[in-house]
Design an enzyme around this catalytic site. Structure first.
Site, PDB file in Angstrom:
ATOM      1  N   LYS A 149       0.872  -1.187   0.000  1.00  0.00           N
ATOM      2  CA  LYS A 149       0.000   0.000   0.000  1.00  0.00           C
ATOM      3  C   LYS A 149       0.904   1.231   0.000  1.00  0.00           C
ATOM      4  O   LYS A 149       1.119   1.881   1.014  1.00  0.00           O
ATOM      5  CB  LYS A 149      -0.934  -0.038   1.215  1.00  0.00           C
ATOM      6  CG  LYS A 149      -2.196   0.781   1.004  1.00  0.00           C
ATOM      7  CD  LYS A 149      -3.282   0.387   1.967  1.00  0.00           C
ATOM      8  CE  LYS A 149      -4.366   1.420   2.041  1.00  0.00           C
ATOM      9  NZ  LYS A 149      -5.049   1.692   0.762  1.00  0.00           N
ATOM     10  N   GLU A 182      -8.831  -5.643  -9.459  1.00  0.00           N
ATOM     11  CA  GLU A 182      -9.572  -4.975  -8.372  1.00  0.00           C
ATOM     12  C   GLU A 182     -10.111  -3.672  -8.938  1.00  0.00           C
ATOM     13  O   GLU A 182     -10.104  -3.476 -10.154  1.00  0.00           O
ATOM     14  CB  GLU A 182      -8.655  -4.728  -7.169  1.00  0.00           C
ATOM     15  CG  GLU A 182      -7.425  -3.887  -7.487  1.00  0.00           C
ATOM     16  CD  GLU A 182      -6.550  -3.597  -6.269  1.00  0.00           C
ATOM     17  OE1 GLU A 182      -7.024  -3.727  -5.140  1.00  0.00           O
ATOM     18  OE2 GLU A 182      -5.394  -3.206  -6.476  1.00  0.00           O
TER      19      GLU A 182
HETATM   20  N1  PXG Z   1      -7.560  -1.904  -3.398  1.00  0.00           N
HETATM   21  C1  PXG Z   1      -6.901  -0.737  -3.394  1.00  0.00           C
HETATM   22  C2  PXG Z   1      -6.035  -0.381  -4.533  1.00  0.00           C
HETATM   23  C3  PXG Z   1      -7.030   0.120  -2.289  1.00  0.00           C
HETATM   24  O1  PXG Z   1      -6.368   1.274  -2.261  1.00  0.00           O
HETATM   25  C4  PXG Z   1      -8.571  -1.465  -1.291  1.00  0.00           C
HETATM   26  C5  PXG Z   1      -8.372  -2.280  -2.397  1.00  0.00           C
HETATM   27  C6  PXG Z   1      -9.446  -1.938  -0.179  1.00  0.00           C
HETATM   28  O2  PXG Z   1      -8.653  -2.320   0.946  1.00  0.00           O
HETATM   29  P1  PXG Z   1      -9.192  -2.207   2.437  1.00  0.00           P
HETATM   30  O3  PXG Z   1      -8.072  -2.694   3.283  1.00  0.00           O
HETATM   31  O4  PXG Z   1      -9.525  -0.765   2.669  1.00  0.00           O
HETATM   32  O5  PXG Z   1     -10.385  -3.064   2.524  1.00  0.00           O
HETATM   33  C7  PXG Z   1      -7.870  -0.237  -1.219  1.00  0.00           C
HETATM   34  C8  PXG Z   1      -7.989   0.679  -0.042  1.00  0.00           C
HETATM   35  C9  PXG Z   1     -10.450   6.299  -1.021  1.00  0.00           C
HETATM   36  C10 PXG Z   1      -9.307   5.399  -0.721  1.00  0.00           C
HETATM   37  O6  PXG Z   1     -10.372   7.474  -0.661  1.00  0.00           O
HETATM   38  C11 PXG Z   1      -9.488   4.037  -0.704  1.00  0.00           C
HETATM   39  C12 PXG Z   1      -8.423   3.186  -0.415  1.00  0.00           C
HETATM   40  C13 PXG Z   1      -7.205   3.733  -0.190  1.00  0.00           C
HETATM   41  C14 PXG Z   1      -7.034   5.099  -0.232  1.00  0.00           C
HETATM   42  C15 PXG Z   1      -8.088   5.954  -0.465  1.00  0.00           C
HETATM   43  O7  PXG Z   1     -11.418   5.831  -1.625  1.00  0.00           O
HETATM   44  N2  PXG Z   1      -8.725   1.849  -0.421  1.00  0.00           N
END
Ligand code: PXG
Length: 289
Positions: A149, A182
């Site tokens: 991340k 994704e």
């Molecule tokens: N894929 C990606 C590329 C992400 O960045 C997720 C999946 C979902 O992961 P989690 O752990 O949250 O279930 C993410 C995370 C936004 C935003 O503002 C969203 C993410 C990260 C940064 C900002 O929508 N999602």
């Protein structure tokens, strides 16, 4: 508003980062997006575990222990009186010279912002969301693992812009081989004949915390969940499609690239999962107060 920055809580106007920080100059850093519900931080340990895994992958040594980071996250919520909100935790390579070399950055920068959250409208959860597929492919694991991340979100942002141009709030992203990876900030699931499918992490997806929680809940409900390669076709002909993410929670998808999915309304397994996930977030997590 108090922001945790390099070991201290500072006022919002004093929460400033050097223009020589490699997080800014090169996107050299990592982050987490975490939610608080009902006075508890949801899956805090899992988020901090993933932060440490991301750090390890990019050879960044976080100058705080797991416990210290957890405590600073809880304290950020407490000081800002956040019972329900969004926490952004960022660790950058730190301040260095203008060159790429991370050796010029002796001390990583760490900050934690605990704030309110901008949610999708209630309509999205009731009526479902439309998606288009971005022509921008997910970054190849041969270049940078999408499991990290990292602060390099340009790949996802360019895809997201394609969605904005097409009038959708999210976009489907494929990997280099054309299989479903994704979305720009969410993981994706497809249900066909009662079996729930999601791409494996090695297809180019982030190991989402919400994805893992959804898999757990679905299995507890007696559903079969398989991690398998999916094509766009598998989503077109699915009975139900939904997205998972910390911000999005569980979002039903009712259209992809002009094809109606299922009956064009959120399906029964998705609706059941939304209820179960809301219960889980409201009743579990690390207490803030
Ligand atoms: N894929 C990606 C590329 C992400 O960045 C997720 C999946 C979902 O992961 P989690 O752990 O949250 O279930 C993410 C995370 C936004 C935003 O503002 C969203 C993410 C990260 C940064 C900002 O929508 N999602």
């Amino acid at each position: 508003m108090k922001i945790f920055l390099d070991g201290k809580f500072v006022d919002r106007q004093d929460a400033k980062i050097s223009v020589f920080d490699h997080g800014l100059l090169y996107g050299d850093g990592i982050f987490e997006g975490i939610r608080a519900y009902n006075g508890r931080i949801f899956r805090l340990k899992e988020h901090i575990d993933r932060l440490y895994d991301s750090a390890k992958a990019i050879l960044l040594k976080i100058p705080m222990s797991h416990e210290e980071i957890c405590n600073a996250t809880i304290e950020s919520c407490r000081l800002n009186n956040i019972r329900d909100g969004y926490i952004r935790l960022v660790v950058t390579r730190g301040v260095g010279s203008l060159g790429l070399n991370p050796e010029s950055c002796p001390v990583p920068t760490i900050f934690i912002i605990a704030a309110g959250i901008q949610l999708y409208s209630a309509e999205v959860y009731e009526k479902g969301m439309k998606l288009v597929t971005a022509s921008t492919r997910r970054v190849s694991p041969a270049a940078l693992s999408p499991a990290v991340k990292s602060l390099n979100y340009l790949n996802n942002i360019l895809a997201k812009i394609e969605g904005t141009i097409a009038g959708t709030q999210e976009v489907l992203m494929l990997n280099q081989e054309g299989y479903v990876a994704e979305c720009s900030g969410d993981n994706v699931f497809a249900i066909k004949q009662g079996i729930i499918h999601t791409p494996p992490i090695y297809a180019g997806a982030l190991g989402g915390i919400t994805r893992a929680a959804a898999i757990e809940l679905l299995r507890q409900q007696g559903h079969q969940v398989v991690e398998t390669q999916l094509t766009r076709y598998d989503l077109f002909v699915a009975d139900e499609v939904f997205l998972t993410g910390t911000g999005a929670e569980i979002v039903p998808v009712v259209e992809l690239d002009g094809r109606q999915i299922g009956q064009g309304v959120p399906g029964p397994i998705t609706l059941e999962l939304i209820r179960a996930y809301r219960h889980l977030t409201a009743t579990t997590g690390t207490p803030i107060f």
